[in-house]
Scaffold this active site. Structure first.
Site, mmCIF file in Angstrom:
data_model
loop_
_atom_site.group_PDB
_atom_site.id
_atom_site.type_symbol
_atom_site.label_atom_id
_atom_site.label_comp_id
_atom_site.label_asym_id
_atom_site.label_seq_id
_atom_site.Cartn_x
_atom_site.Cartn_y
_atom_site.Cartn_z
ATOM 1 N N LEU A 139 39.634 46.995 28.940
ATOM 2 C CA LEU A 139 40.884 46.117 28.986
ATOM 3 C C LEU A 139 40.593 45.878 30.755
ATOM 4 C CD1 LEU A 139 43.664 46.377 26.791
ATOM 5 C CD2 LEU A 139 41.904 44.480 26.617
ATOM 6 N N ASP A 140 40.641 44.571 31.202
ATOM 7 C CA ASP A 140 40.606 44.411 32.743
ATOM 8 C C ASP A 140 42.058 44.550 32.967
ATOM 9 O OD1 ASP A 140 41.979 41.751 32.971
ATOM 10 O OD2 ASP A 140 40.466 41.232 31.712
ATOM 11 N N THR A 141 42.076 44.931 34.437
ATOM 12 C CA THR A 141 43.320 45.365 34.888
ATOM 13 C C THR A 141 44.576 44.423 34.813
ATOM 14 O OG1 THR A 141 41.973 46.285 36.668
ATOM 15 C CG2 THR A 141 44.582 46.073 37.008
ATOM 16 N N ASP A 142 44.145 42.977 34.600
ATOM 17 C CA ASP A 142 45.334 42.107 34.348
ATOM 18 C C ASP A 142 45.780 41.971 32.969
ATOM 19 O OD1 ASP A 142 45.828 41.457 36.866
ATOM 20 O OD2 ASP A 142 44.290 39.987 37.151
ATOM 21 N N SER A 143 44.634 42.505 32.019
ATOM 22 C CA SER A 143 45.249 42.450 30.685
ATOM 23 C C SER A 143 45.836 43.500 30.097
ATOM 24 C CB SER A 143 43.789 42.553 29.780
ATOM 25 O OG SER A 143 42.988 41.253 30.223
#
Length: 243
Positions: free
Chosen positions: A107-111
């Site tokens: 999951l990307d950092t902002d997710s």
């Protein structure tokens, strides 16, 4: 036998949560248990660390060294066990786990939301392989309102710079002023696929939470915490990837 780690099959099944030894014996006698692809007989001994056991076609994990965890990744945490740049990684949340584990996908950092952590390389590889088409569910707060035609447009497919993408399901959960909460199901694993898809159709994502991977749901798991996968979740995951 002791040095090989072999035990009676009914004891192994009972230890894995299939009920009492007597109930496990009944499963074996009814022909509902296979070991390494062959129908098991009463009295057989197996090594729980190496035997591949199925009950009614569903894999039963008997190796106590195998770890399968669900983790609720908070926003701002990097999807790596340790980060070379010193950012907070997944490893900081599983310090109590003695085994060396790794994350299944990213999951990307902002997710935020559901990540699976395991030391089962075969399972992890297949869950990430596109040929098995493991569905993943996301709840996204996006720019709204949402036109009624959006679901049909997404189902027909949208072409991104790295090729077309289609969805498995889509629904609007809530709408408020210029923002909407939607749920979207995809089996794609390409990088930032949900964010890129929704941005392409004019609904940029403000917040993204993954709530489901295959049979495993996030539920009420608090951000930054882990739980062991339940036996039925594991069985469904292994079945979905042919293990």
């Amino acid at each position: 036998m002791a040095e090989t780690g072999e035990q009676r099959l009914q004891k192994v099944l009972a230890s894995a949560g299939l009920g009492s030894r007597r109930a496990s014996e009944e499963l074996i006698a009814a022909g509902r248990v296979t070991v390494d692809g062959k129908r098991a007989e009463l009295g057989v001994r197996v090594d729980p660390a190496t035997a591949v056991i199925h009950v009614d076609g569903e894999r039963v994990i008997t190796d106590v060294r195998t770890v399968h965890l669900a983790f609720n990744k908070p926003r701002g945490v990097v999807s790596s066990m340790a980060d070379e740049q010193g950012r907070k990684g997944l490893g900081e949340f599983v310090t109590a786990v003695p085994e060396r584990i790794f994350h299944v996908g990213r999951l990307d950092t902002d997710s935020e939301g559901l990540l699976l952590l395991t030391n089962d390389g075969d399972l992890a590889h297949r869950l990430m392989h596109p040929s098995y088409e493991i569905a993943k569910t996301y709840r996204c707060e996006v720019r709204g309102p949402i036109p009624m035609s959006l679901g049909r447009r997404l189902a027909k497919g949208v072409t991104l710079e790295d090729g077309p993408v289609t969805i498995d399901d889509f629904k609007v959960i809530d709408e408020h002023e210029n923002r909407s909460l939607i749920e979207i199901v995809v089996h794609e694993g390409r990088k930032h696929i949900v964010r890129r898809l929704l941005d392409e159709v004019g609904h940029p994502v403000f917040r993204l939470v993954r709530t489901r991977i295959g049979a495993v749901t996030l539920g009420n798991l608090k951000p930054g915490t882990v739980r062991n996968l339940r036996r039925e979740e594991l069985g469904a995951l292994y079945k979905a990837v042919g293990l």
